[in-house]
Design an enzyme around this catalytic site. Structure first.
Site, PDB file in Angstrom:
ATOM      1  N   LYS A  36       0.820  -1.219   0.000  1.00  0.00           N
ATOM      2  CA  LYS A  36       0.000   0.000   0.000  1.00  0.00           C
ATOM      3  C   LYS A  36       0.848   1.262   0.000  1.00  0.00           C
ATOM      4  O   LYS A  36       0.475   2.259  -0.627  1.00  0.00           O
ATOM      5  CB  LYS A  36      -0.955   0.008   1.187  1.00  0.00           C
ATOM      6  CG  LYS A  36      -0.314   0.254   2.536  1.00  0.00           C
ATOM      7  CD  LYS A  36      -1.351   0.383   3.629  1.00  0.00           C
ATOM      8  CE  LYS A  36      -0.701   0.627   4.974  1.00  0.00           C
ATOM      9  NZ  LYS A  36       0.077   1.883   5.029  1.00  0.00           N
ATOM     10  N   THR A  37       1.975   1.254   0.719  1.00  0.00           N
ATOM     11  CA  THR A  37       2.825   2.450   0.750  1.00  0.00           C
ATOM     12  C   THR A  37       3.365   2.755  -0.633  1.00  0.00           C
ATOM     13  O   THR A  37       3.423   3.913  -1.059  1.00  0.00           O
ATOM     14  CB  THR A  37       3.986   2.258   1.750  1.00  0.00           C
ATOM     15  OG1 THR A  37       3.447   1.982   3.040  1.00  0.00           O
ATOM     16  CG2 THR A  37       4.856   3.501   1.817  1.00  0.00           C
ATOM     17  N   ASP A 223      -3.852   7.713   4.366  1.00  0.00           N
ATOM     18  CA  ASP A 223      -3.314   6.393   4.670  1.00  0.00           C
ATOM     19  C   ASP A 223      -4.001   5.840   5.921  1.00  0.00           C
ATOM     20  O   ASP A 223      -4.450   6.592   6.781  1.00  0.00           O
ATOM     21  CB  ASP A 223      -1.807   6.521   4.905  1.00  0.00           C
ATOM     22  CG  ASP A 223      -1.116   5.173   4.983  1.00  0.00           C
ATOM     23  OD1 ASP A 223      -1.713   4.169   4.549  1.00  0.00           O
ATOM     24  OD2 ASP A 223       0.027   5.125   5.470  1.00  0.00           O
ATOM     25  N   GLU A 224      -4.090   4.521   6.026  1.00  0.00           N
ATOM     26  CA  GLU A 224      -4.672   3.844   7.205  1.00  0.00           C
ATOM     27  C   GLU A 224      -6.061   4.406   7.536  1.00  0.00           C
ATOM     28  O   GLU A 224      -6.372   4.741   8.683  1.00  0.00           O
ATOM     29  CB  GLU A 224      -3.742   3.980   8.421  1.00  0.00           C
ATOM     30  CG  GLU A 224      -2.316   3.482   8.194  1.00  0.00           C
ATOM     31  CD  GLU A 224      -2.208   1.965   8.184  1.00  0.00           C
ATOM     32  OE1 GLU A 224      -3.255   1.293   8.186  1.00  0.00           O
ATOM     33  OE2 GLU A 224      -1.068   1.470   8.164  1.00  0.00           O
ATOM     34  N   GLN A 254      -7.684  -4.723   9.525  1.00  0.00           N
ATOM     35  CA  GLN A 254      -6.670  -4.275  10.477  1.00  0.00           C
ATOM     36  C   GLN A 254      -7.157  -3.087  11.302  1.00  0.00           C
ATOM     37  O   GLN A 254      -6.359  -2.319  11.828  1.00  0.00           O
ATOM     38  CB  GLN A 254      -5.379  -3.919   9.740  1.00  0.00           C
ATOM     39  CG  GLN A 254      -4.744  -5.102   9.029  1.00  0.00           C
ATOM     40  CD  GLN A 254      -3.401  -4.777   8.415  1.00  0.00           C
ATOM     41  OE1 GLN A 254      -2.430  -4.513   9.120  1.00  0.00           O
ATOM     42  NE2 GLN A 254      -3.345  -4.789   7.091  1.00  0.00           N
ATOM     43  N   ARG A 606       1.976 -10.345  10.544  1.00  0.00           N
ATOM     44  CA  ARG A 606       3.304  -9.754  10.768  1.00  0.00           C
ATOM     45  C   ARG A 606       4.399 -10.739  10.357  1.00  0.00           C
ATOM     46  O   ARG A 606       5.548 -10.336  10.168  1.00  0.00           O
ATOM     47  CB  ARG A 606       3.520  -9.402  12.249  1.00  0.00           C
ATOM     48  CG  ARG A 606       2.588  -8.371  12.881  1.00  0.00           C
ATOM     49  CD  ARG A 606       2.406  -7.140  12.054  1.00  0.00           C
ATOM     50  NE  ARG A 606       1.237  -7.286  11.199  1.00  0.00           N
ATOM     51  CZ  ARG A 606       1.001  -6.542  10.116  1.00  0.00           C
ATOM     52  NH1 ARG A 606       1.885  -5.625   9.737  1.00  0.00           N
ATOM     53  NH2 ARG A 606      -0.087  -6.715   9.388  1.00  0.00           N
TER      54      ARG A 606
END
Length: 754
Positions: A36-37, A223-224, A254, A606
């Site tokens: 995503k980044t 973002d997020e 998330q 993770r």
């Protein structure tokens, strides 16, 4: 139009679609490890390279300065120095910049102060005093938290009372809230919440200012997005209203921060807010093995509230996930440490390739001790070393006085902690007397009648000295350390003060103190000649390694919340037991199982290569060993990607059985059976010499939090909290006529009513 840049071909097909979609609202549902980044940075670079927007036409909002810095550096690598003109940063940093330009329009000057948490708390403390409230009884931090929650929900002081006044505390908060807002304005100051709330007020009161910034920021990227609260949702939607070029990137799976105001509905309802919105899922995972992704997918698919996506990867299948079935938390920590050392030797991992993730910070204590003993370097993220936390240091200071009352530093720390009426002036007078007579402060306290001291303070000093001397006698007479500690916590009022504060922070402190009791109980049980001095000496060697460095050759230990956004080759998710992960109910609030499941999903994703799940059959709580049930989440993981490994210590302790397992005792004369499936009771069959012990099942036990019950003495009431297991189950009940009572469930003779 300029030719498309070469960097577009670095992306997969879904990522390219997200980057090329430049006009209109866009929802990018970015699964864990899906890049995503990269998509965000490439999309911004693409907008500028394709001349859709100048750099200062773009507003990019993140949740951390680190994320903003990383994105800007990547964009700069793609398009050069033009990236420096971007408006990019955290919500708070960007909107504080806007407020600097526009503050006079809402009654502030451009050089307004920004109050941090302590500044805010001190302002509230002063207001409490001015309103004749004792800040020691009405905690400023509790009021601060309630005001912060109200601000983030955009609840004005004038409307607080009609929405929230259900108790004395709410009434006080409603009174202080309005005065607090006025005090900040009088001081030309804003707190952190104001940096989101004041721009909304500005835009609502000045339509021209709103339009100016709508024209300024023709493209907005967030973002997020699943982590946004109501104020963040409101202010960004106001800015995007004119051009609707709003791109949000996030993963509903998330969304794990509801406790600090995040609202998952913001991302779930995005297409309702913008009917013309395009949704692009990013489903290719570049991080994890197929086995890890299958486990994650099998978990998250059980949630009802979610957006459609299925993660997949071209990576190898990888190893099966290992479930460690442990006897207790010591066994668990030992086995994790052994696996770390074994994998490091066999596969060449470095210590910084390992992460141990847990649900709550207090779980770190046993790992700190075990890793230190076995020579495994570690670092803590998102919290202090267990023994450096304030509440732990306070209790240890009390204990230190029992063997060294002349330690002025520890005495000063706790003489008025919690408040017992020995104020700063009285303490100053006592210390001056000690210095003048070249004595320790304790010697002055013992002879407090010989000095001229404020009488109520003198009375408190006498009571304090009497309490310490009484505990010293218990120690001298060989009373157990765990019992002395419990008596100390009760007589000092320390635990009572945390209970009365009744905030998330005080709850965590209580849990940490209970974990300290576990450490003391374990120390006594496992040392031939346990003494308070040897315990204090042992733990004094544990140092604080709080600063996180991903290059540091050390195992990383953190909560799952702190791990979000990070990745590790090898991950251990520990403490997977009911009432721990998922967490138990708190403060009469039901557990949000879907959010707990999302938290488990975050933990799983993770891991890059190797993943362990771990649970214990028993765990120390309240200084006593208690049986535990494995987390329901372990039964939700796809069974074809997991393998279970039982620890040797369980085989050596066959009388400590779990679930519905059955085994004869060593004597062979008495058979003990265990069953989780019925309410608690014991029944002995004399003919077969069998004692059957039934443990309580929350699905069948009627005495759960929220149940209305009747007691033969106290009358009708409602269960507001519950702790312990089996015969040691306790319930806290609020009785209409008699207030709050704590009762042992097995002897309370309660009846469920209504």
């Amino acid at each position: 139009m300029p030719k498309e840049p070469d960097f577009i071909h670095d992306l997969n097909e879904a990522q390219q679609r997200a980057v090329r979609h430049t006009e209109g609202p866009l929802l990018i549902v970015a699964g864990a490890g899906s890049g995503k980044t990269r998509v965000l940075t490439y999309r911004i670079a693409y907008l500028i390279q394709q001349q859709k927007a100048a750099p200062n036409d773009i507003l990019a909002l993140t949740f951390t300065n680190k994320a903003a810095k990383e994105m800007k550096e990547r964009i700069q690598q793609l398009i050069g120095d033009e990236a420096r003109r971007l408006w990019m940063g955290t919500f708070h940093s960007v909107f504080s910049k806007i407020l600097r330009f526009e503050a006079e329009k809402i009654g502030f000057t451009s050089n307004y102060s920004i109050y941090d948490t302590d500044d805010s708390k001190n302002a509230i403390k002063q207001l409490l005093r001015e309103n004749n409230y004792d800040p020691k009884e009405i905690r400023p931090r509790t009021i601060q938290r309630l005001i912060s929650d109200a601000k983030n929900e955009l609840i004005h002081p004038d409307h607080y009372q009609e929405k929230f006044v259900h108790s004395t505390l709410d009434d006080i908060t409603a009174n202080i809230y309005g005065q607090y807002v006025e005090r900040l304005k009088h001081n030309n100051a804003m707190d952190f919440d104001d940096l989101l709330v004041k721009p909304i007020e500005l835009f609502q009161q000045h339509e021209g200012v709103l339009e100016k910034y709508q024209d300024r920021f023709k493209y907005i990227l967030i973002d997020e997005y699943q982590d946004t609260n109501h104020a963040q949702y409101k202010v960004t939607n106001m800015l995007a209203r004119k051009y609707k070029n709003l791109c949000v990137v996030g993963d509903d799976a998330q969304s794990i921060y509801s406790f600090r105001g995040a609202d998952i509905r913001n991302i779930l309802d995005f297409k309702s807010d913008y009917e013309e919105a395009v949704e692009i899922p990013l489903e290719q995972n570049y991080r994890s093995t197929k086995a890890i992704l299958k486990a994650a997918d099998s978990i998250i698919k059980r949630n009802d509230s979610q957006l459609n996506k299925t993660l997949w990867t071209d990576n190898d299948m990888g190893d099966a996930i290992t479930v460690l079935d442990n006897y207790d938390e010591r066994d668990e920590a030992n086995r994790v440490a052994n696996y770390i050392q074994e994998l490091k030797a066999r596969k060449g991992y470095g210590y910084n390739d390992f992460a141990v993730l847990y649900r709550t910070n207090y779980q770190s204590r046993v790992y700190e001790e075990t890793f230190r003993r076995k020579g495994v370097p570690y670092q803590l993220v998102g919290g202090l070393s267990f023994y450096q936390r304030k509440e732990i240091k306070d209790v240890l200071a009390y204990l230190t006085l029992l063997i060294n009352p002349d330690d002025d530093t520890n005495l000063i720390r706790i003489i008025n902690e919690p408040s017992r009426g020995i104020g700063n002036k009285s303490l100053h007078d006592l210390m001056a007397q000690a210095r003048a007579g070249n004595q320790s402060l304790w010697r002055v306290l013992e002879n407090v009648g010989e000095i001229d001291l404020y009488k109520p303070a003198e009375k408190s000093v006498r009571e304090f000295v009497s309490m310490i001397n009484d505990l010293k006698k218990d120690l001298k007479n060989g009373r157990k350390l765990i019992n002395i500690t419990k008596k100390l916590l009760e007589q000092s009022g320390y635990m009572k003060s945390l209970v009365e504060e009744n905030s998330p922070k005080s709850m965590t402190r209580r849990e940490n103190i209970l974990e300290l009791q576990n450490a003391i109980s374990y120390f006594e049980k496992n040392n031939n000649n346990p003494s308070l001095s040897s315990f204090l000496q042992e733990i004094s060697l544990i140092t604080d390694t709080d600063k996180y460095d991903e290059e540091k050759p050390a195992v990383t230990m953190m909560t799952v919340h702190a791990a979000k956004g990070l990745e590790f080759p090898v991950v251990f998710v520990v403490g997977l037991e009911e009432e721990l992960f998922p967490v138990g109910s708190r403060d009469n609030e039901e557990v949000n199982i879907e959010e707990e499941r999302r938290l488990f999903y975050v933990a799983i994703t993770r891991a890059e290569e190797v993943l362990f799940f771990s649970h214990c059959r028993s765990r120390y709580k309240y200084g006593e060993e208690q049986r535990k049930r494995r987390s329901r989440f372990l039964d939700e993981v796809s069974p074809d990607v997991v393998r279970t490994e039982t620890g040797a210590s369980i085989k050596q302790n066959s009388n400590n059985l779990n679930g519905d397992q059955k085994e004869s005792s060593d004597s062979g004369s008495t058979k003990i059976e265990y069953d989780w499936k019925k309410p608690l009771y014991k029944k002995k069959n004399r003919s077969s010499n069998t004692t059957r012990i039934y443990y309580d099942n929350p699905d069948e036990d009627p005495f759960q939090v929220g149940a209305r019950v009747e007691h033969n003495v106290f009358g009708p009431g409602k269960i507001i909290s519950r702790s312990g297991q089996g015969e040691k189950t306790k319930v806290v009940i609020y009785f209409k006529e008699r207030g709050r009572k704590t009762l042992m469930l097995r002897v309370a003779k309660l009846q469920v009513i209504g």
